[in-house]
Design a protein around this motif. Structure first.
Motif, short mmCIF file in Angstrom:
data_model
loop_
_atom_site.label_atom_id
_atom_site.label_comp_id
_atom_site.label_asym_id
_atom_site.label_seq_id
_atom_site.Cartn_x
_atom_site.Cartn_y
_atom_site.Cartn_z
N ASP A 237 0.86 -1.19 0.00
CA ASP A 237 0.00 0.00 0.00
C ASP A 237 0.90 1.24 0.00
O ASP A 237 1.10 1.89 1.02
CB ASP A 237 -0.91 -0.01 1.23
CG ASP A 237 -2.01 1.05 1.15
OD1 ASP A 237 -1.87 2.00 0.35
OD2 ASP A 237 -2.99 0.95 1.91
N ALA A 238 1.43 1.55 -1.18
CA ALA A 238 2.44 2.61 -1.29
C ALA A 238 1.89 3.97 -0.90
O ALA A 238 2.60 4.80 -0.30
CB ALA A 238 2.98 2.66 -2.72
N GLU A 239 0.63 4.23 -1.21
CA GLU A 239 0.05 5.53 -0.89
C GLU A 239 -0.06 5.74 0.62
O GLU A 239 0.34 6.78 1.15
CB GLU A 239 -1.33 5.67 -1.53
CG GLU A 239 -1.98 7.02 -1.30
CD GLU A 239 -3.33 7.16 -2.00
OE1 GLU A 239 -4.01 8.18 -1.77
OE2 GLU A 239 -3.70 6.25 -2.77
N LYS A 240 -0.56 4.72 1.32
CA LYS A 240 -0.69 4.83 2.78
C LYS A 240 0.68 4.86 3.44
O LYS A 240 0.90 5.59 4.41
CB LYS A 240 -1.51 3.65 3.31
CG LYS A 240 -1.91 3.80 4.78
CD LYS A 240 -2.87 2.69 5.20
CE LYS A 240 -3.27 2.86 6.66
NZ LYS A 240 -4.20 1.77 7.10
N LEU A 241 1.63 4.09 2.89
CA LEU A 241 2.98 4.08 3.42
C LEU A 241 3.62 5.46 3.28
O LEU A 241 4.24 5.98 4.21
CB LEU A 241 3.82 3.03 2.69
CG LEU A 241 5.30 2.93 3.06
CD1 LEU A 241 5.48 2.57 4.52
CD2 LEU A 241 6.00 1.90 2.16
N SER A 242 3.47 6.06 2.12
CA SER A 242 4.04 7.39 1.88
C SER A 242 3.44 8.42 2.82
O SER A 242 4.16 9.25 3.39
CB SER A 242 3.80 7.80 0.42
OG SER A 242 4.38 9.05 0.16
#
Length: 726
Positions: A237-242
């Motif tokens: 979940d790259a968006e939430k991680l970012s």
């Protein structure tokens, strides 16, 4: 970086690729920076492909790439791409799928950074596969830092990259970081530079050497695992991680010396993780991302300001460095100048409330010999008495403040503290004594920290340090009377007899989906917050993380389910968690943040429970290590059959009482058994099962499901006569 050392450690055969990654430039503008990042990234990806081929020839295509003591595989790849299990064959396919990094835009730079990070993760894992890996920071270390990261005792982290710094400047920068309570991660040439200055590094120091060359990726792994561990961020979940990394943990990079192509790529990888970079090189500045600072001694403060880190540690004048970095420091007997307590001599520590006229605020009295009057290796008597006054001070707050003595003393480099009350144990190292540390400085520390942390309650504070045996014996009865008084009050603290539990939301900055509920018989899962602590926390800070919670409307007394708790949990989690049963493992157990001390997990046959603490790196009978188990329950997840807990909860009468309590425990690590032995055996007596202790297996008996089932049958474990958990 030493090319021969790099070749030896990683098995690199292609000198042309190595030269490309290590190529440096002195004059760097934006086009040059992008070109360097692209070339370094493409070279390291090609190098990784060659190393994968070599590893497949040695270990086979199905050999798995893993780091030790983690539940997140190769964390950078897992966090950003969601790939959990990577064999050498899959690693080759993954590397082949990466796009070639361009050099035309900042977006190209970010691709270069991402590719370099993935390739580095694979190269470092191959080094571990070949038995030469080092520098990876285990999950247990990150979890142990959980609460200090949450409450800003540790306000941020600094990554040192590059080299070419004088020994004097290295020492000053490291001391600055440690004095401010931040984590320091050393890569590139910095581990060698730090070691040459005689500064100790390691997993107990908050100063972690992650190695040279691609070892820098371990700093990025540390950051992403904070999100995976505490933030309920799912792999991929790259968006939430970012979004998470923009807020926590707050990281900045100190880059010094000529910039090589690989480090240029790593710089973009750091930006992807919301870190900012402070460099002594002539790089183009980017507001909030890249800042030039030629003065090494000012670079730490510059990074703090650029990343928006708030430092709450108040300075204290001592002859030794002081800060959270030294809390895990061990002092071995050969390195000890004097020690006290620990059954070796008479010793005690106590905090007492007094009337205002008897307190001389800030006073530190020394009664008896000072450290210089003792010979090296002496075992001495020691009493540490802190007396306070405050119009809002009362007896229940005494043990709360007193328990902080432990960390306060351990913050001093070269000073070690363990235990409490009249079973405390103090060691002062030879180096601390040589630096000028005095026994009176213990009083200085305690006065300073009590005023710093509890100044709103304890408005007047004085300390007395005693090494005179006769005076200690004279003062001991007053301390023991205070201990007995507190114990008597604690006996009456039962869940059923109080109207309020307390919430603890300190971890929400790291784990937004989790709320801890602390009751008299259930300590916070971090092990640091009990009901009295939470009560005191609310008194000290009425709008803070500890809020009273009316139980109200019991739904199921045996399971500990109350409408008041359910309403609060449902509202706070936006409906994600609708119910909490305080005393159940199987029905709506309490959620976990990530800094829990122990995991309780149902056995494969669903008949019993195993316990494993974060200091145990081995396999458990449920087929998973602590790190893997922890990855499935942290970040606010509610997982029936699995639950994070505080160690002291194991010996509580309310420990999974809905499922039969401690009689369900069939296995735990030997060192955990040793830690809780005395209290646990008392509980065994209380429930009429004095032989239960000997029926609980540990890793010396078995570490697999079949072995545990056979052992339980052999010893006739009581869980076998209970209803299955499911």
């Amino acid at each position: 970086m030493d090319r021969n050392e790099i070749r030896s450690m990683y098995g690199i055969k292609d000198d042309a690729l190595l030269d490309r990654t290590l190529k440096t430039y002195h004059e760097i503008d934006v086009p040059r920076l992008l070109s360097m990042a692209a070339d370094g990234s493409n070279a390291i990806v090609d190098m990784a492909k060659g190393l994968v081929d070599d590893a497949m020839a040695t270990h086979g295509a199905d050999a798995e790439l893993v780091y030790p003591e983690t539940g997140y595989g190769l964390p950078a790849i897992f966090a950003w791409k969601g790939i959990e299990n990577l064999t050498l064959e899959k690693a080759k396919e993954f590397l082949d799928s990466l796009p070639t990094a361009g050099e035309s835009s900042v977006e190209d730079g970010m691709v270069a950074g991402e590719n370099a990070m993935y390739a580095a993760d694979i190269i470092e894992a191959i080094a571990y596969l070949n038995g030469k890996g080092n520098g990876f920071i285990p999950d247990r270390v990150l979890r142990a830092l959980g609460l200090p990261l949450v409450d800003d005792t540790i306000p941020g982290a600094v990554v040192f990259l590059g080299g070419h710094v004088s020994g004097e400047d290295v020492s000053a920068m490291i001391r600055s970081v440690q004095g401010k309570g931040m984590v320091a991660i050393a890569s590139g040439d910095y581990p060698a530079l730090i070691q040459r200055q005689g500064i100790e590094m390691g997993l107990d120091r908050m100063l972690y050497p992650v190695g040279m060359f691609t070892g820098t990726v371990h700093a990025l792994n540390f950051a992403v695992r904070a999100a995976l561990t505490f933030g309920n961020v799912a792999g991929g979940d790259a968006e939430k991680l970012s979004d998470y990394l923009k807020k926590r943990p707050k990281v900045f990079v100190i880059q010094t010396g000529p910039l090589c192509a690989l480090d240029a790529a790593f710089a973009f990888a750091a930006l992807k993780h919301s870190a900012c970079i402070v460099t002594d090189q002539n790089l183009p500045e980017i507001p909030g991302a890249v800042k030039v600072c030629k003065d090494h001694l000012s670079s730490i403060q510059t990074g703090i300001e650029e990343r928006g880190i708030v430092i709450n540690v108040e300075p204290i004048e001592l002859p030794v460095p002081y800060g959270p970095s030294f809390e895990g420091e061990l002092i071995r007997k050969p390195d000890t100048y004097v020690e006290a307590g620990g059954t070796r001599s008479t010793a005690f520590e106590v905090l007492l409330s007094k009337n205002e006229d008897s307190i001389e605020d800030g006073s530190i009295k020394m009664i008896g010999k000072e450290i210089d009057d003792f010979e090296a290796g002496s075992i001495i008597p020691l009493a540490m008495i802190v007396e306070v006054y405050g119009k809002d001070m009362h007896d229940d707050l005494e043990p709360v403040i007193e328990r902080r003595f432990h960390s306060s003393i351990n913050f001093a480099q070269g000073v070690w503290h363990a235990g409490q009350r009249d079973s405390d144990w103090v060691r002062i190292s030879n180096k601390a004594k040589e630096a000028g540390f005095k026994l009176a400085d213990l009083g200085k520390i305690l006065v300073h920290k009590v005023k710093e942390e509890f100044g709103g309650i304890a408005t007047r504070v004085q300390a007395t340090i005693i090494t005179d045996e006769s005076e200690i014996q004279r003062r001991m009865p007053e301390a023991k009377e205070a201990y007995d008084r507190r114990d008597e009050r604690m006996k009456g603290l039962k869940d059923d007899l109080v109207d309020d539990f307390y919430t603890c939301t300190m971890c929400q900055s790291f784990a937004p989906a989790h709320i801890c509920i602390v009751s008299p018989e259930r300590i916070g899962l971090c092990g640091a917050i009990n009901w009295l602590d939470a009560k005191a926390g609310h008194e000290i800070s009425p709008n803070g993380p500890n809020q009273p919670l009316k139980k109200e409307d019991a739904i199921d007394i045996d399971k500990g389910e109350f409408r008041g708790i359910n309403d609060m949990i449902s509202s706070a989690s936006h409906g994600d968690i609708e119910r909490i049963c305080m005393y159940s493992l199987m029905d709506a157990p309490m959620t976990s943040c990530g800094c829990f001390e122990v995991i309780a997990a149902m056995t494969v046959d669903m008949q019993a429970v195993v316990l494993v603490d974060r200091d145990f790196p081995g396999m458990t009978p449920v087929g998973m290590k602590f790190s893997t188990l922890a990855g499935s329950i942290g970040g606010g997840r509610q997982t029936p059959g699995f639950m994070g807990i505080g160690r002291k909860y194991i010996t509580s009468e309310k420990f999974i009482s809905a499922e039969g309590g401690i009689a369900r425990i069939a296995w735990m690590p030997k060192h955990l058994k040793d830690l809780i032995k005395e209290q646990f055996q008392r509980r065994c007596e209380d429930i009429g099962m004095p032989d239960l202790w000997n029926k609980i297996a540990d890793e010396t008996i078995t570490d697999d499901a079949e072995g545990l089932m056979a052992w339980m049958a052999q010893v006739e474990h009581p869980a076998l006569t209970m209803d299955p958990l499911l």
